[in-house]
Motif scaffolding. Structure first.
Motif, short mmCIF file in Angstrom:
data_model
loop_
_atom_site.label_atom_id
_atom_site.label_comp_id
_atom_site.label_asym_id
_atom_site.label_seq_id
_atom_site.Cartn_x
_atom_site.Cartn_y
_atom_site.Cartn_z
N MET A 1 0.85 -1.20 0.00
CA MET A 1 0.00 0.00 0.00
C MET A 1 0.88 1.25 0.00
N SER A 2 0.68 2.17 -0.98
CA SER A 2 1.50 3.37 -1.00
C SER A 2 1.08 4.27 0.16
N SER A 3 2.02 5.08 0.68
CA SER A 3 1.66 5.88 1.83
C SER A 3 1.69 7.37 1.51
N TYR A 4 0.86 8.09 2.22
CA TYR A 4 0.77 9.54 2.08
C TYR A 4 1.52 10.11 3.27
N ARG A 5 2.46 11.08 3.03
CA ARG A 5 3.27 11.60 4.14
C ARG A 5 2.46 12.63 4.90
N LEU A 6 2.05 12.24 6.08
CA LEU A 6 1.30 13.16 6.93
C LEU A 6 2.27 13.76 7.92
N THR A 7 2.47 15.07 7.89
CA THR A 7 3.39 15.69 8.85
C THR A 7 2.59 16.43 9.90
N GLY A 15 4.23 21.31 20.18
CA GLY A 15 5.15 20.18 20.26
C GLY A 15 6.12 20.13 19.11
N PRO A 16 7.07 19.19 19.19
CA PRO A 16 8.12 19.10 18.17
C PRO A 16 7.56 18.61 16.84
N ALA A 17 8.26 18.98 15.74
CA ALA A 17 7.82 18.53 14.41
C ALA A 17 8.20 17.07 14.25
N VAL A 18 7.23 16.21 14.11
CA VAL A 18 7.51 14.79 13.86
C VAL A 18 6.77 14.39 12.59
N THR A 19 7.24 13.34 11.96
CA THR A 19 6.61 12.89 10.73
C THR A 19 6.11 11.47 10.92
N THR A 20 4.85 11.25 10.59
CA THR A 20 4.27 9.93 10.73
C THR A 20 3.81 9.48 9.35
N ALA A 21 4.05 8.23 9.00
CA ALA A 21 3.55 7.75 7.72
C ALA A 21 2.21 7.08 7.94
N ILE A 22 1.17 7.60 7.31
CA ILE A 22 -0.10 6.89 7.33
C ILE A 22 -0.50 6.67 5.89
N SER A 23 -1.37 5.73 5.66
CA SER A 23 -1.75 5.48 4.28
C SER A 23 -2.65 6.63 3.81
N TRP A 24 -2.61 6.92 2.49
CA TRP A 24 -3.48 7.97 1.96
C TRP A 24 -4.93 7.57 2.12
N GLN A 25 -5.17 6.22 2.09
CA GLN A 25 -6.55 5.76 2.27
C GLN A 25 -7.07 6.15 3.66
#
Ligand code: 13P
Ligand code: SF4
Length: 339
Positions: A1-7, A15-25
């Protein structure tokens, strides 16, 4: 499943800038819930778009859902005239399409001025417009139809009234043949995708696979010849079905053949393969892809839900007149399938 980069910057918080990968779906479903949006997808959409939608169907089934949904926003993953139809049936709702660039080469074959001029030549005629038309053209029509109810709509018009049928010449020829009426004038428009599915393609595939069932959309260049070939015994009459996209799904559910040849836009194969995993569904022309339908991408769907674009807006006078034509169709048309 391709992922959409949700920042985290996408959702301003402390809070601090963190990056989580969740699916675009997941992002689409989260945004749809947040926006109180229902997502409708036509059978020709990319499989991934179909799978993330709340409902998948043909244009009539999706119109019916648009007319009855409780959601305050309708996101239409299809082409522009379909989203316009949803707006006509739900004028108080927000109707969005992921890109307004998703047009339709068939709908573009006639505009409201051309229709007015055609009507002036046939003042007694009843105008039947396929839903693949702009809202401005629908406003000039008496009643709309889709491929799943065109014959019923024409049969509902008194036999002695002449009819102007537009804009698809192949669907018009199909309706003429099915109703046996000779008082139907047909606009000579065509869909570039379906016109590209030729009788030669169909004949060659049937010759290579003589036991296959044959499913043909009435917009296809091969539709007229399919009926003729079935009539003269060159195609198996009992296994040749001229069907809307919803009709194809209904028929596919009951098929027991090893293969079925499918003459329509290739996006259709996804739902056919889902409803019947025993039969192998093969495209008559694997290049029959609608570039307008395929303009709807995951990225644009996420943007649509986030930014509320592109919104369908129609002049009130067009809404009032065009809506009448669509509502007459919805009242006549038999229910079509959607999941
Ligand atoms: P259906 O009405 O069968 O969904 O078809 C719509 C369409 O655009 C055909 O090309
Ligand atoms: Fe229009 Fe043809 Fe595309 Fe259907 S497949 S939306 S008729 S261009």
């Amino acid at each position: 499943m391709s992922s959409y980069r949700l920042t985290i910057e996408n959702f301003p918080k402390e809070g601090p800038a963190v990056t989580t990968a969740i699916s675009w779906q997941d992002e689409v479903r989260r945004l749809a819930a947040e926006q109180d949006a229902v997502i409708l997808a036509h059978n020709y959409q990319e499989p991934a778009i179909q799978d993330v939608a709340d409902h998948v169907g043909d244009s009539l089934a999706l119109s019916r859902i648009a007319a009855s949904t409780d959601a305050s926003t309708i996101v239409f993953c299809g082409v522009h005239f379909m989203a316009e139809t949803a707006k006509l049936l739900s004028p108080d709702k927000t109707v969005l399409i992921p890109t307004a660039q998703a047009g339709c080469s068939l709908a573009d074959t006639i505009d409201a001025d051309q229709l007015r001029a055609w009507k002036a030549e046939h003042p007694d005629a009843v105008v039947v417009a396929y839903v693949n038309t702009s809202a401005a053209v629908k406003a000039e029509a008496d009643v709309c139809c889709t491929s799943s109810n065109a014959v019923e709509v024409v049969n509902s018009i008194p036999a002695d009234r002449p009819i102007l049928f537009l804009p698809d010449q192949f669907l018009g020829a199909h309706v003429r043949r099915q109703t046996g009426r000779d008082n139907i004038e047909v606009w000579m428009g065509e869909c570039h995708v379906h016109a590209g599915i030729s009788a030669a393609d169909l004949r060659a595939q049937v010759a290579a696979d003589p036991e296959a069932e044959v499913l043909v959309h009435p917009e296809c260049g091969c539709a007229s010849s399919a009926i003729w070939l079935a009539g003269v015994g060159d195609l198996p009459a009992e296994r040749t079905h001229i069907l809307s996209t919803a009709g194809m799904l209904d028929t596919a559910r009951g098929l027991t053949s090893k293969t079925a040849l499918v003459a329509t836009e290739i996006g259709m194969l996804h739902q056919l393969r889902k409803v019947n995993t025993q039969t192998t569904f093969l495209p008559v022309n694997p290049k029959a892809s609608c570039r307008f339908m395929k303009m709807i991408t995951p990225e644009l769907l996420v943007r649509c839900l986030r930014e509320g674009r592109d919104e369908i807006q129609l002049p009130p006078e067009v809404v009032e007149k065009a809506r009448r034509s669509v509502e007459r169709m919805v009242a006549i048309g038999k229910p079509a399938g959607a999941r």
